[in-house]
Design a protein around this motif. Structure first.
Motif, PDB file in Angstrom:
ATOM      1  N   LYS A  11       0.827  -1.203   0.000  1.00 45.34           N
ATOM      2  CA  LYS A  11       0.000   0.000   0.000  1.00 45.34           C
ATOM      3  C   LYS A  11       0.865   1.259   0.000  1.00 45.34           C
ATOM      4  CE  LYS A  11      -4.031  -2.043   2.277  1.00 45.34           C
ATOM      5  NZ  LYS A  11      -4.910  -2.007   3.488  1.00 45.34           N
ATOM      6  N   ILE A  12       1.902   1.256   0.838  1.00 45.11           N
ATOM      7  CA  ILE A  12       2.805   2.406   0.879  1.00 45.11           C
ATOM      8  C   ILE A  12       3.510   2.582  -0.459  1.00 45.11           C
ATOM      9  CG2 ILE A  12       4.877   3.362   1.968  1.00 45.11           C
ATOM     10  CD1 ILE A  12       2.381   3.453   3.715  1.00 45.11           C
ATOM     11  N   PHE A  13       3.946   1.469  -1.025  1.00 39.59           N
ATOM     12  CA  PHE A  13       4.653   1.517  -2.307  1.00 39.59           C
ATOM     13  C   PHE A  13       3.747   2.056  -3.405  1.00 39.59           C
ATOM     14  CE2 PHE A  13       6.162  -0.464  -6.286  1.00 39.59           C
ATOM     15  CZ  PHE A  13       7.455   0.028  -6.299  1.00 39.59           C
ATOM     16  N   ARG A  14       2.497   1.623  -3.409  1.00 40.43           N
ATOM     17  CA  ARG A  14       1.552   2.066  -4.425  1.00 40.43           C
ATOM     18  C   ARG A  14       1.343   3.584  -4.344  1.00 40.43           C
ATOM     19  NH1 ARG A  14      -1.711  -1.923  -3.793  1.00 40.43           N
ATOM     20  NH2 ARG A  14      -3.079  -0.908  -2.283  1.00 40.43           N
ATOM     21  N   LEU A  15       1.312   4.112  -3.124  1.00 37.61           N
ATOM     22  CA  LEU A  15       1.105   5.542  -2.928  1.00 37.61           C
ATOM     23  C   LEU A  15       2.356   6.362  -3.224  1.00 37.61           C
ATOM     24  CD1 LEU A  15      -0.975   5.433   0.390  1.00 37.61           C
ATOM     25  CD2 LEU A  15      -1.822   6.076  -1.879  1.00 37.61           C
ATOM     26  N   GLN A  16       3.522   5.767  -2.975  1.00 41.27           N
ATOM     27  CA  GLN A  16       4.798   6.490  -3.117  1.00 41.27           C
ATOM     28  C   GLN A  16       5.734   5.776  -4.086  1.00 41.27           C
ATOM     29  OE1 GLN A  16       5.357   9.439  -1.794  1.00 41.27           O
ATOM     30  NE2 GLN A  16       3.428   9.512  -0.655  1.00 41.27           N
ATOM     31  N   TYR A 185      15.290   1.236 -20.802  1.00 40.46           N
ATOM     32  CA  TYR A 185      14.870   2.547 -20.318  1.00 40.46           C
ATOM     33  C   TYR A 185      13.478   2.416 -19.701  1.00 40.46           C
ATOM     34  CZ  TYR A 185      12.280   3.000 -24.817  1.00 40.46           C
ATOM     35  OH  TYR A 185      11.442   2.809 -25.889  1.00 40.46           O
ATOM     36  N   CYS A 186      13.011   3.478 -19.051  1.00 36.56           N
ATOM     37  CA  CYS A 186      11.802   3.385 -18.219  1.00 36.56           C
ATOM     38  C   CYS A 186      10.756   4.413 -18.616  1.00 36.56           C
ATOM     39  CB  CYS A 186      12.178   3.603 -16.748  1.00 36.56           C
ATOM     40  SG  CYS A 186      13.455   2.462 -16.149  1.00 36.56           S
ATOM     41  N   VAL A 187       9.549   3.946 -18.881  1.00 35.40           N
ATOM     42  CA  VAL A 187       8.413   4.824 -19.167  1.00 35.40           C
ATOM     43  C   VAL A 187       7.262   4.456 -18.229  1.00 35.40           C
ATOM     44  CG1 VAL A 187       6.796   5.679 -20.910  1.00 35.40           C
ATOM     45  CG2 VAL A 187       9.142   5.119 -21.561  1.00 35.40           C
ATOM     46  N   TRP A 188       6.520   3.408 -18.567  1.00 36.20           N
ATOM     47  CA  TRP A 188       5.420   2.952 -17.709  1.00 36.20           C
ATOM     48  C   TRP A 188       5.929   2.307 -16.426  1.00 36.20           C
ATOM     49  CZ3 TRP A 188       0.586   4.505 -18.366  1.00 36.20           C
ATOM     50  CH2 TRP A 188       0.241   5.039 -19.602  1.00 36.20           C
ATOM     51  N   PHE A 189       7.193   2.018 -16.374  1.00 31.11           N
ATOM     52  CA  PHE A 189       7.891   1.550 -15.170  1.00 31.11           C
ATOM     53  C   PHE A 189       7.494   2.391 -13.954  1.00 31.11           C
ATOM     54  CE2 PHE A 189      11.615   1.911 -12.417  1.00 31.11           C
ATOM     55  CZ  PHE A 189      12.205   0.653 -12.408  1.00 31.11           C
ATOM     56  N   TRP A 190       7.409   3.706 -14.161  1.00 31.19           N
ATOM     57  CA  TRP A 190       7.137   4.633 -13.059  1.00 31.19           C
ATOM     58  C   TRP A 190       5.673   4.620 -12.626  1.00 31.19           C
ATOM     59  CZ3 TRP A 190      11.489   5.942 -11.020  1.00 31.19           C
ATOM     60  CH2 TRP A 190      12.618   6.103 -11.821  1.00 31.19           C
ATOM     61  N   HIS A 191       4.822   4.036 -13.416  1.00 30.17           N
ATOM     62  CA  HIS A 191       3.385   4.062 -13.142  1.00 30.17           C
ATOM     63  C   HIS A 191       2.836   2.691 -12.782  1.00 30.17           C
ATOM     64  CE1 HIS A 191      -0.964   4.211 -14.288  1.00 30.17           C
ATOM     65  NE2 HIS A 191      -0.891   5.411 -13.746  1.00 30.17           N
ATOM     66  N   GLU A 243       0.158  10.926 -13.097  1.00 26.90           N
ATOM     67  CA  GLU A 243       1.269  10.323 -12.369  1.00 26.90           C
ATOM     68  C   GLU A 243       2.457  10.041 -13.281  1.00 26.90           C
ATOM     69  OE1 GLU A 243       2.312   6.369  -9.641  1.00 26.90           O
ATOM     70  OE2 GLU A 243       0.300   6.654 -10.443  1.00 26.90           O
ATOM     71  N   ILE A 244       2.163   9.570 -14.497  1.00 24.50           N
ATOM     72  CA  ILE A 244       3.287   9.236 -15.387  1.00 24.50           C
ATOM     73  C   ILE A 244       3.941  10.509 -15.919  1.00 24.50           C
ATOM     74  CG2 ILE A 244       2.033   9.010 -17.593  1.00 24.50           C
ATOM     75  CD1 ILE A 244       3.778   6.531 -18.109  1.00 24.50           C
ATOM     76  N   LEU A 245       3.161  11.566 -16.137  1.00 29.54           N
ATOM     77  CA  LEU A 245       3.749  12.821 -16.590  1.00 29.54           C
ATOM     78  C   LEU A 245       4.648  13.426 -15.510  1.00 29.54           C
ATOM     79  CD1 LEU A 245       0.700  14.396 -18.457  1.00 29.54           C
ATOM     80  CD2 LEU A 245       2.680  13.229 -19.441  1.00 29.54           C
ATOM     81  N   ARG A 246       4.228  13.282 -14.262  1.00 25.21           N
ATOM     82  CA  ARG A 246       5.045  13.792 -13.155  1.00 25.21           C
ATOM     83  C   ARG A 246       6.391  13.075 -13.072  1.00 25.21           C
ATOM     84  NH1 ARG A 246       0.209  14.015  -8.649  1.00 25.21           N
ATOM     85  NH2 ARG A 246      -0.529  16.133  -9.097  1.00 25.21           N
ATOM     86  N   ALA A 247       6.412  11.829 -13.502  1.00 29.09           N
ATOM     87  CA  ALA A 247       7.666  11.058 -13.438  1.00 29.09           C
ATOM     88  C   ALA A 247       8.761  11.724 -14.257  1.00 29.09           C
ATOM     89  CB  ALA A 247       7.424   9.634 -13.932  1.00 29.09           C
ATOM     90  N   PHE A 248       8.367  12.455 -15.308  1.00 31.46           N
ATOM     91  CA  PHE A 248       9.369  13.033 -16.204  1.00 31.46           C
ATOM     92  C   PHE A 248       9.696  14.481 -15.871  1.00 31.46           C
ATOM     93  CE2 PHE A 248       7.015   9.688 -18.508  1.00 31.46           C
ATOM     94  CZ  PHE A 248       8.036   8.745 -18.467  1.00 31.46           C
TER      95      PHE A 248
END
Length: 262
Positions: A11-16, A185-191, A243-248
């Protein structure tokens, strides 16, 4: 790990998720892995993946002495499926034009872009019809371009075309007499990354690239994709989660050596 503790950790991981993944990556700040590589090939399932995942890397290379090619497996024509009446061929043509503009923003000329015209949303997995044929086409491109390093979406991306792309690229490389290095490389990795898979990653194979001086240029290239609208009024590349846009917004890019990345 006891199940109650693990469920709480999930749960913590999903949120952060992004914060935790960044902290894990920070242990492996390493920008030297690209210094001696003169020819690279970035393989993108769709036009925009190359910018989101590798825009900072691209902005730091000079085509005069370090050749960079980009291979697009599809044209992203399914980005408005069940959304508006814009024909797929028109979406594909527009996304190709966006790819050219975004790449030129990062000093990658149009001559370095290659399009395979695969079916967006339908890239075959290893056990599906058409897989070997498409892998052979990728291998032919690799043989012609002769990169020293190939960049693929991470296999834990959790997005169908990205997962298929990694499988296709791995098999294509085995078809070559001289095999290039493979990086992820990482794209959806972050989401999409679940905790269980995050714990399976070999973080000793991670490389973290500082793109702070190039981040504004990467964002300009991203905006070329994000600001283009379809007739329905939504972005041509599709509606991406916030969320995915914030990753970049991060001033780093994360890569993994593939040999022992899993």
């Amino acid at each position: 790990m006891p199940s109650i503790i693990y469920e709480f950790a999930k749960k913590i991981f999903r949120l952060q998720r992004q914060t935790v993944l960044r902290l894990m990556a920070y242990r492996r700040i390493d920008e030297s892995f690209l210094h001696d590589i003169e020819r690279i090939l970035i393989i993108a399932p769709h036009p925009d993946d190359e910018i989101f995942g590798c825009g900072g890397l691209l902005a730091g290379r000079n085509d005069n002495d370090k050749r960079t090619d980009i291979l697009f497996l599809t044209n992203g024509e399914a980005s408005h499926k069940d959304c508006c009446t814009m024909p797929k061929k028109d979406i594909a043509a527009m996304r190709q034009r966006l790819a050219i503009s975004a790449s030129e923003k990062l000093n990658v000329p149009q001559a370095r872009l290659h399009f395979l015209d695969g079916q967006d949303g339908e890239l075959p997995r290893q056990d599906q019809f058409g897989f070997v044929n498409l892998a052979e086409k990728i291998a032919a491109c690799l043989e012609k371009l002769a990169p020293e390093a190939v960049f693929s979406p991470h296999p834990f991306e959790g997005w169908s075309d990205h997962i298929a792309a990694e499988e296709l690229i791995r098999v294509a490389i085995t078809m070559l007499p001289k095999r290039p290095k493979l990086y992820y490389y990482c794209v959806w990795f972050w989401h999409n990354m679940p905790l269980k898979k995050a714990l399976q990653i070999d973080w000793q194979r991670a490389h973290l690239l500082d793109i702070s001086s190039r981040l504004p240029l990467k964002h300009q290239a991203m905006r070329i994709y994000l600001d283009a609208l379809a007739p329905c009024g939504h972005p041509l590349v599709g509606k991406l989660p916030l969320e995915i846009l914030r990753a970049f917004d991060w001033d780093r890019e994360l890569f993994f050596e593939a040999d022992r990345a899993l």
